[in-house]
Design an enzyme around this catalytic site. Structure first.
Site, mmCIF file in Angstrom:
data_model
loop_
_atom_site.group_PDB
_atom_site.id
_atom_site.type_symbol
_atom_site.label_atom_id
_atom_site.label_comp_id
_atom_site.label_asym_id
_atom_site.label_seq_id
_atom_site.Cartn_x
_atom_site.Cartn_y
_atom_site.Cartn_z
ATOM 1 N N GLY A 30 0.835 -1.196 0.000
ATOM 2 C CA GLY A 30 0.000 0.000 0.000
ATOM 3 C C GLY A 30 0.869 1.245 0.000
ATOM 4 O O GLY A 30 2.026 1.213 -0.439
ATOM 5 N N SER A 31 0.318 2.317 0.548
ATOM 6 C CA SER A 31 1.030 3.592 0.483
ATOM 7 C C SER A 31 2.151 3.661 1.520
ATOM 8 O O SER A 31 2.116 2.977 2.544
ATOM 9 C CB SER A 31 0.054 4.739 0.719
ATOM 10 O OG SER A 31 -0.457 4.660 2.025
ATOM 11 N N GLY B 123 2.208 2.469 5.399
ATOM 12 C CA GLY B 123 3.313 1.570 5.776
ATOM 13 C C GLY B 123 3.965 2.027 7.076
ATOM 14 O O GLY B 123 4.269 1.220 7.958
ATOM 15 N N GLU C 214 5.681 -3.371 1.000
ATOM 16 C CA GLU C 214 5.809 -3.131 -0.438
ATOM 17 C C GLU C 214 5.002 -1.866 -0.695
ATOM 18 O O GLU C 214 3.782 -1.895 -0.702
ATOM 19 C CB GLU C 214 5.260 -4.355 -1.173
ATOM 20 C CG GLU C 214 5.814 -4.506 -2.557
ATOM 21 C CD GLU C 214 5.012 -3.699 -3.520
ATOM 22 O OE1 GLU C 214 5.443 -2.537 -3.770
ATOM 23 O OE2 GLU C 214 3.999 -4.170 -3.999
ATOM 24 N N GLU D 66 3.888 10.061 -5.948
ATOM 25 C CA GLU D 66 3.199 8.985 -6.655
ATOM 26 C C GLU D 66 1.774 9.424 -6.990
ATOM 27 O O GLU D 66 0.999 9.771 -6.096
ATOM 28 C CB GLU D 66 3.163 7.729 -5.776
ATOM 29 C CG GLU D 66 2.626 6.517 -6.502
ATOM 30 C CD GLU D 66 2.702 5.242 -5.677
ATOM 31 O OE1 GLU D 66 2.359 5.272 -4.483
ATOM 32 O OE2 GLU D 66 3.118 4.210 -6.238
HETATM 33 P P1 NDP Z 1 -3.485 2.737 1.737
HETATM 34 O O1 NDP Z 1 -2.049 2.458 1.930
HETATM 35 O O2 NDP Z 1 -4.165 3.535 2.777
HETATM 36 O O3 NDP Z 1 -4.279 1.356 1.595
HETATM 37 C C1 NDP Z 1 -3.695 0.148 1.232
HETATM 38 C C2 NDP Z 1 -4.223 -0.967 2.118
HETATM 39 O O4 NDP Z 1 -3.937 -0.676 3.476
HETATM 40 C C3 NDP Z 1 -5.732 -1.149 2.050
HETATM 41 O O5 NDP Z 1 -6.038 -2.520 2.133
HETATM 42 C C4 NDP Z 1 -6.215 -0.423 3.278
HETATM 43 O O6 NDP Z 1 -7.448 -0.921 3.676
HETATM 44 C C5 NDP Z 1 -5.123 -0.742 4.262
HETATM 45 N N1 NDP Z 1 -4.990 0.207 5.369
HETATM 46 C C6 NDP Z 1 -5.299 1.519 5.397
HETATM 47 N N2 NDP Z 1 -5.006 2.052 6.605
HETATM 48 C C7 NDP Z 1 -4.504 1.048 7.356
HETATM 49 C C8 NDP Z 1 -4.014 0.951 8.690
HETATM 50 N N3 NDP Z 1 -3.990 2.005 9.517
HETATM 51 N N4 NDP Z 1 -3.555 -0.226 9.131
HETATM 52 C C9 NDP Z 1 -3.561 -1.296 8.336
HETATM 53 N N5 NDP Z 1 -4.037 -1.281 7.059
HETATM 54 C C10 NDP Z 1 -4.493 -0.120 6.579
HETATM 55 O O7 NDP Z 1 -3.644 3.390 0.328
HETATM 56 P P2 NDP Z 1 -4.908 4.132 -0.301
HETATM 57 O O8 NDP Z 1 -5.887 3.110 -0.678
HETATM 58 O O9 NDP Z 1 -5.391 5.224 0.595
HETATM 59 O O10 NDP Z 1 -4.238 4.791 -1.604
HETATM 60 C C11 NDP Z 1 -3.455 5.987 -1.474
HETATM 61 C C12 NDP Z 1 -2.200 5.875 -2.279
HETATM 62 O O11 NDP Z 1 -1.412 4.794 -1.811
HETATM 63 C C13 NDP Z 1 -2.393 5.575 -3.750
HETATM 64 O O12 NDP Z 1 -2.717 6.712 -4.468
HETATM 65 C C14 NDP Z 1 -1.044 5.023 -4.102
HETATM 66 O O13 NDP Z 1 -0.155 6.087 -4.297
HETATM 67 C C15 NDP Z 1 -0.643 4.241 -2.863
HETATM 68 N N6 NDP Z 1 -0.927 2.792 -2.984
HETATM 69 C C16 NDP Z 1 0.094 1.974 -3.341
HETATM 70 C C17 NDP Z 1 -0.144 0.638 -3.551
HETATM 71 C C18 NDP Z 1 0.958 -0.284 -3.981
HETATM 72 O O14 NDP Z 1 0.730 -1.198 -4.752
HETATM 73 N N7 NDP Z 1 2.160 -0.113 -3.457
HETATM 74 C C19 NDP Z 1 -1.469 0.057 -3.414
HETATM 75 C C20 NDP Z 1 -2.475 1.005 -2.977
HETATM 76 C C21 NDP Z 1 -2.186 2.322 -2.792
HETATM 77 P P3 NDP Z 1 -8.814 -0.248 3.138
HETATM 78 O O15 NDP Z 1 -8.661 0.046 1.699
HETATM 79 O O16 NDP Z 1 -9.786 -1.319 3.398
HETATM 80 O O17 NDP Z 1 -8.995 0.974 3.969
#
Ligand code: NDP
Length: 496
Positions: free
Chosen positions: A234-235, A239, A256, A390
Site C-alpha cells: 500500500g502507500s 506503511g 511493499e 506517486e
Molecule cells: P493505503 O495504503 O491507505 O491502503 C492500502 C491498504 O492498506 C488497504 O487494504 C487499506 O485498507 C489498508 N490500510 C489503510 N489504513 C490502514 C491501517 N492504519 N492499518 C492497516 N491497514 C491499513 O492506500 P490508499 O488506498 O489510501 O491509496 C493511497 C495511495 O497509496 C495511492 O494513491 C497510491 O499512491 C498508494 N498505494 C500503493 C499501492 C501499492 O501497490 N504499493 C497500493 C495502494 C495504494 P482499506 O482500503 O480497506 O482501507
C-alpha cells in the site's frame, strides 16, 4: 447475488475458522462497480473483535498445518492453482467488475499470474532447505527454516487477486497460517479464493479472511500481539503506521510501498519498442501500479519524435466498459482515487508543467458514471511535485536529459526505489545503469516484468522485504540454529 447466470453467488461474509460468518457487530460495507456505480454486494465490516476471532482460528490451525509434510502443503496449493484456473472466467469477471480492470487484462494477466504464483509456491513448499554450517571440530551445526506462526496480510485494491496469491503462496508453503484483509474497496476475488480453498480441502482456520476498513481491521492486524508478521502492500504513509502499530510485539514487517518508477529512453534505443513499452509501463491497469513507469526520461535528441508517437498511442487507447473484450483501459478503482489523480493535473499546471494530452475525465455518455481519467502525459521538471510524488493513475511525467550522468541523477532523485527501466542498445551502459539505479528491480529493454521466481520489492521509501522466489520463503520463515555435540570428549571449560 451472482454476477451473471453462469457464475456462483458472490461471497460477502467473513471466513473465520472454516465458517462463513457475519461480523460481530453486524455492519456491512457496500462494494460498488467503478464503471457504473452499481452496488455489487455488501460485505461484512470486520472489527477488532472479528480480527481477534480470526487470529484465534489461525492459532488453532497452526500446529497441524506446520506439522503437515511440506509436499502435502504444496499439493494443496497446486490443487488451488488448478481450481483457480478452472474458475478463470468467473474470477476474471469478478475482478473486472470490482476493480475496473479491463477483462482482457484479467484473462491474460491477473488470473494466469495468480495461478502461476500458487503453482510456483506449491512446488516450492518442499524445496526450502536448511543448511549445515562448518563449525568447530566436535560439533554439528544445522540451520532449519521454521514458519513464523500466524501471519497477517493486508492487500490493497489495485491488484487484489494477484496480491492475495503473492502473500498467501509463500506464507502457506512455509507452514504459516494467515489472517488476510483485502481492501474494503475490492474484497471479492479474495473471498472467492477462500471458497476455492475450501473446495480443494484446505483445513479450517489455515486461511481466515476479514473484510473491513484499514483503520480498524487493518490496524488490528498490524498491532495484534499474537500475529508474528505482517505483510503489507500500500502507500508509504500507511506503511509507516503499520511499523508503529507493529512495535508492541516486535512483529516482523514486510512492506511493499509506493514508487515513482523512472523509465529512461536513450538516443540509441529501439524507439518503436520503447514507445510500446513506455505505454504499457504507465497505462496498464490505469496506472494503478506501484511499479508503474510514471517518470519517462527522454534523451533531448529524441524527445520530440518519441513524444509524437507516444502521444498518438496514448490517444488511441480504447477506454470503456471493463467487461468489453475490446476495452484497453477501464475506470479507476474508486471515485476518491479519480479525484486524487485529477488533482495532480492542477498541481502540474500550477508549477509550470505542460499537459501534452489528457488530464481530464473523458467526455461522452459512456463515461458519465465511471471513474475514468484520460491517458495523461505531462512535461515537467525533476523537482516538480508530479515528478516526485506517486500519482498512481494513467499519468506520466516526461522529463528530458542530455547526458548519462544527468539521466542517472534524475532517475535516482526521488525518495522511492522500486522499479526502474531503461531502453538502449549499448550493453555496457545498460549494465552500468542496472548497477547504479537506486531500485529493487531494473528492466532493460522491457518494463514491469514479474515472475513468482524473481524477487520483488524496493529500497528507500518503497519499503523493505521481498516477495517471490526463495527470498519470499525466507521472509515467511525464521532460522533456527541447532548445535549438536558429536564428540563426547569435550575438554571441560572449568578445570577442577
Ligand atoms: P493505503 O495504503 O491507505 O491502503 C492500502 C491498504 O492498506 C488497504 O487494504 C487499506 O485498507 C489498508 N490500510 C489503510 N489504513 C490502514 C491501517 N492504519 N492499518 C492497516 N491497514 C491499513 O492506500 P490508499 O488506498 O489510501 O491509496 C493511497 C495511495 O497509496 C495511492 O494513491 C497510491 O499512491 C498508494 N498505494 C500503493 C499501492 C501499492 O501497490 N504499493 C497500493 C495502494 C495504494 P482499506 O482500503 O480497506 O482501507
Amino acid at each position: 447475488m451472482a454476477i451473471d447466470d453462469h457464475s456462483p453467488p458472490i461471497q460477502s461474509k467473513l471466513l473465520i475458522g472454516g465458517r462463513w460468518c457475519d461480523g460481530v457487530e453486524g455492519t456491512t460495507i457496500a462494494v460498488t462497480n467503478p464503471y457504473d456505480g452499481t452496488v455489487l454486494t455488501h460485505v461484512a465490516a470486520a472489527t477488532t473483535a472479528d480480527v481477534d476471532l480470526a487470529v484465534d482460528a489461525a492459532e488453532r490451525a497452526l500446529p497441524a498445518w506446520r506439522a503437515l509434510a511440506a509436499h502435502d502443503r504444496g499439493r494443496l496449493l497446486l490443487k488451488l492453482a488448478d481450481a483457480i484456473e478452472a474458475d478463470t472466467a468467473n474470477l476474471a469477471r469478478l475482478e473486472a467488475m470490482d476493480t475496473g480492470h479491463p477483462i482482457r487484462d484479467c484473462l491474460s494477466l491477473d488470473v494466469p499470474r495468480t495461478v502461476l504464483c500458487f503453482r510456483y509456491f506449491g512446488g516450492m513448499a518442499d524445496k526450502l532447505e536448511g543448511s549445515v554450517v562448518p563449525v568447530d571440530a566436535g560439533f554439528l551445526n544445522y540451520v532449519e527454516r521454521e514458519p513464523i506462526g500466524v501471519v497477517g496480510a493486508i492487500v490493497p485494491w489495485n491488484f487484489p487477486l494477484m496480491f492475495t496469491s503473492w502473500k498467501m503462496g509463500p506464507a502457506l508453503a512455509a507452514g504459516n497460517t494467515i489472517v488476510i484483509k483485502p481492501s474494503e474497496i475490492t474484497p471479492l476475488s479474495t473471498l472467492r479464493i477462500g471458497e476455492l480453498m475450501q473446495q480443494v480441502g484446505f483445513p479450517d482456520g489455515v486461511v481466515n479472511i476479514v473484510t473491513g476498513y484499514g483503520n480498524t481491521a487493518g490496524q488490528r492486524i498490524a498491532e495484534h500481539p499474537r500475529i508474528g508478521k505482517v505483510a503489507f502492500t500500500g502507500s508509504t504513509a500507511t506503511g509507516r503506521r503499520i511499523v508503529e502499530a507493529s512495535a508492541g510485539n516486535l512483529k516482523k514487517v514486510q512492506l511493499e510501498l509506493g514508487g515513482k518508477g523512472p523509465n529512461i529512453v536513450f538516443a540509441d534505443a529501439n524507439i518503436a519498442a520503447a514507445v510500446g513499452g513506455a505505454a504499457f509501463a504507465i497505462f496498464h491497469n490505469q496506472g494503478q501500479a506501484c511499479i508503474a513507469g510514471s517518470r519517462l526520461l527522454l534523451h533531448e535528441s529524441i524527445a520530440d519524435a518519441f513524444l509524437e508517437k507516444f502521444v498518438a498511442l496514448a490517444r488511441s487507447i480504447r477506454l470503456g466498459d471493463p467487461l468489453d473484450l475490446d476495452t484497453e483501459m477501464g475506470p479507476l478503482t474508486s471515485q476518491l482515487h479519480q479525484e486524487r489523480v485529477l488533482s495532480f493535473v492542477d498541481i502540474a499546471r500550477e508549477q509550470g508543467g505542460e499537459v501534452v494530452t489528457g488530464g481530464r475525465r473523458p467526455e461522452g455518455a459512456a463515461f458519465d458514471t465511471g471513474y475514468f481519467v484520460e491517458p495523461t502525459i505531462v512535461r515537467a521538471k525533476p523537482d516538480h511535485r508530479v515528478a516526485q510524488e506517486e500519482v498512481f493513475g494513467p499519468f506520466v511525467t516526461v522529463l528530458t536529459f542530455n547526458s548519462d550522468e544527468e539521466a542517472l541523477a534524475i532517475a535516482n532523485g526521488t525518495q522511492y526505489g522500486l522499479g526502474a527501466g531503461l531502453w538502449t542498445q549499448d550493453i555496457t551502459r545498460a549494465h552500468r545503469f542496472a548497477k547504479r539505479l537506486h531500485a529493487g528491480m531494473v528492466w532493460i529493454n522491457c518494463y514491469k516484468r514479474v515472475h513468482p521466481g524473481s524477487p520483488f520489492g524496493g529500497v528507500g521509501q518503497s519499503g523493505y522485504g521481498r516477495e517471490m522466489g526463495f527470498e519470499a520463503m525466507r521472509e515467511y520463515t525464521v532460522a533456527k540454529s541447532v548445535w549438536v555435540n558429536v564428540d563426547a570428549q569435550l575438554p571441560p571449560f572449568y578445570k577442577r
